[in-house]
Design an enzyme around this catalytic site. Structure first.
Site, short mmCIF file in Angstrom:
data_model
loop_
_atom_site.label_atom_id
_atom_site.label_comp_id
_atom_site.label_asym_id
_atom_site.label_seq_id
_atom_site.Cartn_x
_atom_site.Cartn_y
_atom_site.Cartn_z
N THR A 99 41.22 42.00 40.55
CA THR A 99 40.03 41.22 40.19
C THR A 99 40.47 40.02 39.36
O THR A 99 41.16 40.18 38.35
CB THR A 99 39.03 42.09 39.40
OG1 THR A 99 38.64 43.20 40.21
CG2 THR A 99 37.80 41.29 39.01
N VAL A 101 40.60 36.81 36.97
CA VAL A 101 40.05 36.15 35.78
C VAL A 101 39.78 34.69 36.11
O VAL A 101 40.49 34.08 36.90
CB VAL A 101 41.04 36.27 34.60
CG1 VAL A 101 40.64 35.36 33.45
CG2 VAL A 101 41.13 37.70 34.11
N ILE A 135 44.18 43.22 36.88
CA ILE A 135 43.58 41.96 36.45
C ILE A 135 44.46 40.82 36.95
O ILE A 135 45.64 40.72 36.60
CB ILE A 135 43.46 41.91 34.91
CG1 ILE A 135 42.51 43.01 34.42
CG2 ILE A 135 42.96 40.53 34.48
CD1 ILE A 135 41.08 42.90 34.92
N LYS A 136 43.87 39.97 37.79
CA LYS A 136 44.63 38.89 38.43
C LYS A 136 44.54 37.62 37.59
O LYS A 136 43.45 37.14 37.28
CB LYS A 136 44.11 38.65 39.84
CG LYS A 136 44.95 37.66 40.62
CD LYS A 136 44.81 37.81 42.13
CE LYS A 136 43.39 37.66 42.62
NZ LYS A 136 43.35 37.59 44.11
N ILE A 137 45.71 37.08 37.23
CA ILE A 137 45.82 35.95 36.31
C ILE A 137 46.79 34.92 36.90
O ILE A 137 47.85 35.28 37.41
CB ILE A 137 46.34 36.42 34.93
CG1 ILE A 137 45.39 37.44 34.31
CG2 ILE A 137 46.55 35.24 33.99
CD1 ILE A 137 45.95 38.13 33.07
#
EC number: 2.2.1.2
Length: 322
Positions: A99, A101, A135-137
């Site tokens: 998902t 950010v 968490i995709k950054i």
């Protein structure tokens, strides 16, 4: 005579296959281990009947909690829809859902950390534990520093838009859970410069992922390498054995329809020719500055992700006003 297994079936024996989509039906059909989302995929997903109830529920929430600050309401509904899509997908895959950010936070470490914590809390409220999500950054220096802190808190991260060795090694130094080097976008850059590779083994995107994979395995790094942004099945086959490969539904379908032997191209035992040097903020910046391709593609990737997020928010704003 028994039919030979498809190349997709063989690939699953060599690499973890991830679906680069939020298409519920495609994920059910193709049965990847993990899947990934982004604002564009969420926007497309909201047009699918399977998400109709989710969309209506969150729009109703938005109208009830509108208040005077319309922008805040739209942003909150976008977050709720993003998490809602992720929750639905998490029930389909045995592994993780990535998902993203907000891309407009890509150069703000503290804001990225805050949004990541918020997403983890929102998933938990909906019954999805943090070990089911990534968490995709974006892999800016600030994004990598955010991931370093999040990893210490037990929040696993997927650092995306990896185009350069300095980015990859900085992620490994930060003990990031997973990185996503973009094979196809690297190739796109060189083709646009008139440098079309003569063979798949000279494809600059393929060469980059192989180099990073070898470096990580030789270093003993636990950071997962997940090849992304593929333009052809040939690129995927050239990276068979990479830890993970995130693949669009159309290329998954092609692999499922193709037969013939799919040999392993990458394995930890064969890692070689990989030198490791420590990365700090200065060497990270100089490494990017010396690489016009990575500089351009990182900036344009963040810009594209930000535009996609704004498009999702505009769609929500229009629906709330309708």
């Amino acid at each position: 005579m028994t039919a030979s297994p498809s190349k997709l079936a063989q690939l699953r024996e060599l690499s973890v296959v991830v679906a680069d989509t939020g298409d519920y039906d495609a994920i059910k059909r193709l049965q990847p281990v993990d899947c990934t989302t982004n604002p564009t995929l969420v926007k497309k997903a909201l047009d699918l009947p399977v998400y109709a109830d989710l969309l209506e529920r969150e729009l109703t929430w938005g109208r009830a909690h509108g208040g005077d600050d319309r922008t805040t309401t739209v942003d909150e509904v976008a977050d709720r829809l993003t998490i809602g899509v992720g929750v639905k997908l998490s029930a389909l895959v045995p592994g993780r859902v990535s998902t993203e950010v907000d891309a407009d936070l890509a150069h703000d470490t503290q804001a990225t950390i805050a949004k990541a914590r918020k997403f983890v809390a929102m998933y938990a409220e909906r019954g999805v534990p943090k070990d089911k999500i990534l968490i995709k950054i974006a892999a800016t220096w600030e994004g990598i520093e955010a991931a370093r802190q999040l990893q210490l808190e037990g929040i696993d991260c997927n650092l995306t838009l990896i185009f350069n060795r300095a980015q990859a090694l900085a992620c490994a130094e930060a003990n990031v859970f997973l990185i996503s080097p973009f094979v196809g976008r690297i190739l796109d850059y060189y083709v646009a410069q008139g440098q079309t590779p003569a063979s798949i083994d000279e494809d600059p995107g393929v060469v980059f992922v192989r180099t990073v994979y070898n470096a990580f395995k030789q270093r003993g790094s636990s950071t997962v390498v997940m090849g992304a942004s593929f333009r052809s099945t040939a690129q995927i086959e050239a990276l068979a054995g990479c830890d993970r490969l995130t693949i669009s539904p159309d290329l998954l379908e092609k692999l499922d329809a193709e037969h013939g032997e799919l040999p392993r191209k990458l394995s930890p035992g064969n890692a070689n020719n990989a030198q490791i040097t420590p990365i700090d903020s200065d060497s990270f910046a100089s490494g990017l500055a010396a690489d016009p391709m990575a500089t351009e593609k990182l900036a344009s990737g963040i810009d594209t992700f930000a535009k996609d997020l704004h498009a999702l928010r505009k769609t929500i704003a229009d629906k709330l006003a309708g």
